[in-house]
Design an enzyme around this catalytic site. Structure first.
Site, mmCIF file in Angstrom:
data_model
loop_
_atom_site.group_PDB
_atom_site.id
_atom_site.type_symbol
_atom_site.label_atom_id
_atom_site.label_comp_id
_atom_site.label_asym_id
_atom_site.label_seq_id
_atom_site.Cartn_x
_atom_site.Cartn_y
_atom_site.Cartn_z
ATOM 1 N N GLU A 172 -5.800 178.567 -42.232
ATOM 2 C CA GLU A 172 -4.718 178.460 -43.216
ATOM 3 C C GLU A 172 -3.916 177.192 -42.965
ATOM 4 O O GLU A 172 -2.692 177.183 -43.071
ATOM 5 C CB GLU A 172 -3.785 179.675 -43.160
ATOM 6 C CG GLU A 172 -4.477 180.992 -43.437
ATOM 7 C CD GLU A 172 -3.490 182.120 -43.642
ATOM 8 O OE1 GLU A 172 -3.374 182.595 -44.771
ATOM 9 O OE2 GLU A 172 -2.813 182.498 -42.662
ATOM 10 N N CYS A 182 2.951 187.164 -48.540
ATOM 11 C CA CYS A 182 4.056 186.315 -48.079
ATOM 12 C C CYS A 182 4.575 185.394 -49.177
ATOM 13 O O CYS A 182 5.760 185.065 -49.207
ATOM 14 C CB CYS A 182 3.612 185.486 -46.879
ATOM 15 S SG CYS A 182 2.047 184.628 -47.131
#
Ligand code: ZN
Length: 649
Positions: free
Chosen positions: A313, A412
């Site tokens: 990520e 998120c």
């Protein structure tokens, strides 16, 4: 409480900036009416609200299969967004929902201050055993941010007191003192939250703890090795293989390359900037300047997106900019905006705000639909059927296009976007003494306090669609102050006039500064030329070589299949093509689009062979008028291809 020891500009707080029409008013209305309720509903549906009851009947396996260690962060970010929204738009019903949630959070707190919905129910024996992976400190950070914002919005102390006790709990267990563990957050976030808590409460221990976290990170012996050994794990079995992943491979003062998980990196750097500012730490400022230069010159997408790789990520290596598979997490662009905003206050220069603006208007805003109820996690710069950069390769041979989702396994991004949109007023201005900086241009009014003298400054503009911005001053009596207007990095020609008289002003660190004694009715007009620009990539960016991106003002544009047909990879925008911009009133309530002549150049394939010799095959060339829309608006109409970088000739 303004506690920083050194003389730096401070953001003008949210409650002094009113946004009643224009670009951000529209987004804030959608955020308030759709996004905030949608996120709450999902939190409720998925058990995140009930989790605060710490109900033991929710033990595994039924619960464990879906519960996350970082659920609490969603609560924190949602409350924070609600707080900002309540600041500008009081709403009793919404406040009641938030108050009830806060009551639950208070009841969930343990005698010793510990606060978490996962460990006490599911793995009580594992509290604080794995700071590297288990997010207790990350959750604490987001809850603290929510608590500070909620107190500032409502004056209600309950959440702030609960989170102060949790911060005390952490401070009692971690730090350099005898008897404490030398741990620090695996996922940074608590650092910047502790500085917020310090600024609100004046409790210096919170700043000291944040400073300790910043300096202890990556020290030898590495705490993550120590705690792994204490758990009976082999540190070498770390699933991410390297502490670069969490920026703990070396002390921060030795770091000069942005590395690892992109959101962790920017949250860390933002926290380091806060610590550097509060402590007047020049060495840390220089570390941050180097990291900023590396990230923005080698590792940032033209959209302000960060982190090309799904695997971590995050970052890979300089100039690696894949487009279709770009991970470019929404949270990463948002966290870059957070960091850029802090860098300005530490090192006042418009270059940080330029990047902040790029990240907000492009790689962040693309994360939410026009309707406000679906979201992107990954923000690729090109899109084709079957390519889902968020879940890597899904839907093979289904011809499905990558679209926004209502929610995610790890959600998120939605509440992060929500809190950014609801707090945009805070990113608009800063003040240092008698100097007022205007960073972002949009319709709003700001109430200023200049040595006790109240001044109202009103901005009227169609920005980002048009580059004319008018400021009108309202003051009871003549007031001397400096108005510093940002000349964005994308703007090559600008003009400033005061009460109709053209001024000749040279920017200082990216701002033209107008110093005078202002009287009510004074009007400043800033004109920023906004031609369509072709953006060229650095020669080392091979994935975009020979291609151009289109930009107008702060907005990066893209081509979508719905406007331009498919096989956009074969579309060429010739150098000679005249590019024009016009307002399309029916498109998303009014959007400036870019049009021009393009060619679709393709092999004249008569069969399905994958490769053929050029000597055996001609090329077809079709001329058409292309239409580009702002990148942040892509994937809001019928599914199809999308490209930011388009071949040029
Ligand atoms: Zn995210």
């Amino acid at each position: 409480m303004n506690t920083n020891a050194f003389n730096h500009p401070r953001p003008i707080p949210l409650d002094q900036v009113r946004i009643e029409k224009g670009f951000w008013e529209e987004r804030q209305t959608v955020n308030r009416e759709t996004t905030i309720p949608a996120i709450y509903n999902k939190m409720e549906e998925t058990g995140r609200i009930k989790a605060w009851t710490l109900d033991p009947s929710r033990k595994p396996p039924s619960y464990h299969s879906v519960v996350h260690m970082f659920w609490d962060s969603d609560t924190g970010k949602w409350l924070e967004s609600v707080a900002y929204s309540l600041t500008t738009h009081p709403d009793e019903a919404l406040q009641k929902i938030a108050d009830e949630l806060i009551d639950m959070i208070e009841k969930a707190q343990f005698e010793d201050g510990y606060l978490n919905t996962y460990f006490p129910v599911l793995e009580p024996e594992n509290q604080w055993k794995n700071l590297r992976d288990w997010h207790e400190m990350y959750n604490a950070g987001h809850l603290i941010e929510g608590a500070v914002a909620y107190f500032q919005a409502t004056g209600k102390r309950k959440m702030l007191d609960v989170l102060s006790r949790f911060a005390d709990h952490i401070d009692e267990r971690f730090g350099p003192d005898e008897g404490k563990k030398r741990g620090y957050p695996g996922h940074p976030e608590l650092e910047l939250a502790l500085v917020k808590l310090y600024r609100e409460t004046g409790e210096k221990r919170y700043l000291d703890l944040a400073t300790y976290f910043v300096d202890e990170r990556g020290q030898d012996p590495n705490y993550f090795d120590i705690e792994a050994a204490e758990r009976g794990d082999n540190p070498e079995d770390f699933w991410a293989q390297t502490y670069n992943y969490c920026q703990a491979h070396e002390p921060i003062r030795d770091q000069d390359t942005a590395t690892g998980h992109a959101v962790r990196a920017c949250y860390l750097y933002a926290g380091v900037a806060d610590v550097a500012l509060e402590n007047g730490d020049e060495e840390l400022l220089n570390v941050l300047r180097n990291l900023w230069a590396d990230l923005t010159q080698h590792q940032m997408y033209v959209t302000g997106g960060l982190g090309p790789a799904h695997s971590n990520e995050g970052f890979t290596f300089a100039y690696d900019m894949p487009t279709e598979t770009a991970y470019a997490e929404t949270c990463a662009a948002i966290s870059l905006a957070f960091w850029g905003h802090r860098m300005f206050h530490l090192d006042p220069d418009s270059r940080y705000i330029d990047i902040m603006e790029r990240a907000i208007y492009n790689g962040s805003l693309s994360g939410v639909s026009v309707e406000g109820d679906t979201f992107f996690y990954a923000n690729p710069l090109a899109s084709y059927p079957n390519v889902d950069p968020y879940s890597k390769w899904s839907g093979i041979n289904t011809d499905e296009h990558y679209r926004r989702s209502e929610w995610f396994y790890c959600p998120c991004c939605p509440p992060n976007l929500s809190r950014l949109v609801s707090s945009i007023g805070e990113y608009s201005y800063s003040q240092l003494g008698e100097r007022v900086y205007a960073h972002l241009y949009h319709d709003n009014s700001v109430s200023l306090d200049l040595n006790g003298q109240a001044v109202e400054l009103t901005q009227v503009t169609q920005y980002p669609w048009d580059g004319t911005v008018q400021f009108t001053v309202k003051a009871d009596s003549p007031t001397a102050f400096e108005l510093a207007l940002r000349i964005p990095d994308w703007c090559h020609t600008y003009g400033v006039s005061i009460n109709g008289e053209a001024q000749s002003l040279t920017p200082e660190k990216g701002y033209v500064v107008i110093a005078r004694e202002w009287v009510s009715g004074d009007v400043v007009e800033l004109t920023l030329a906004m031609p369509v620009e072709r953006v060229l990539p650095h020669p080392n960016v091979r994935q975009a070589a020979g291609q151009v991106a289109l930009q107008r003002g702060p907005l990066v544009y893209c081509l979508e299949g719905v406007d331009n047909g498919e096989r956009l990879a074969n579309v060429v925008i010739p150098e000679s093509s005249d590019l024009t911009a016009h307002l399309e009133a029916d498109l998303f309530k009014g959007v400036v689009v870019i049009t021009g002549e393009a060619l679709r150049i393709e092999p004249q394939r008569e069969d399905e062979s994958l490769y053929r010799h050029r000597s055996q095959e001609g090329l077809s060339e079709e001329s058409f008028t292309f239409k580009a829309i702002p990148y942040y608006l892509w994937a809001n109409r019928e599914p199809g291809e999308m490209r930011v970088w388009v071949r040029s000739s």
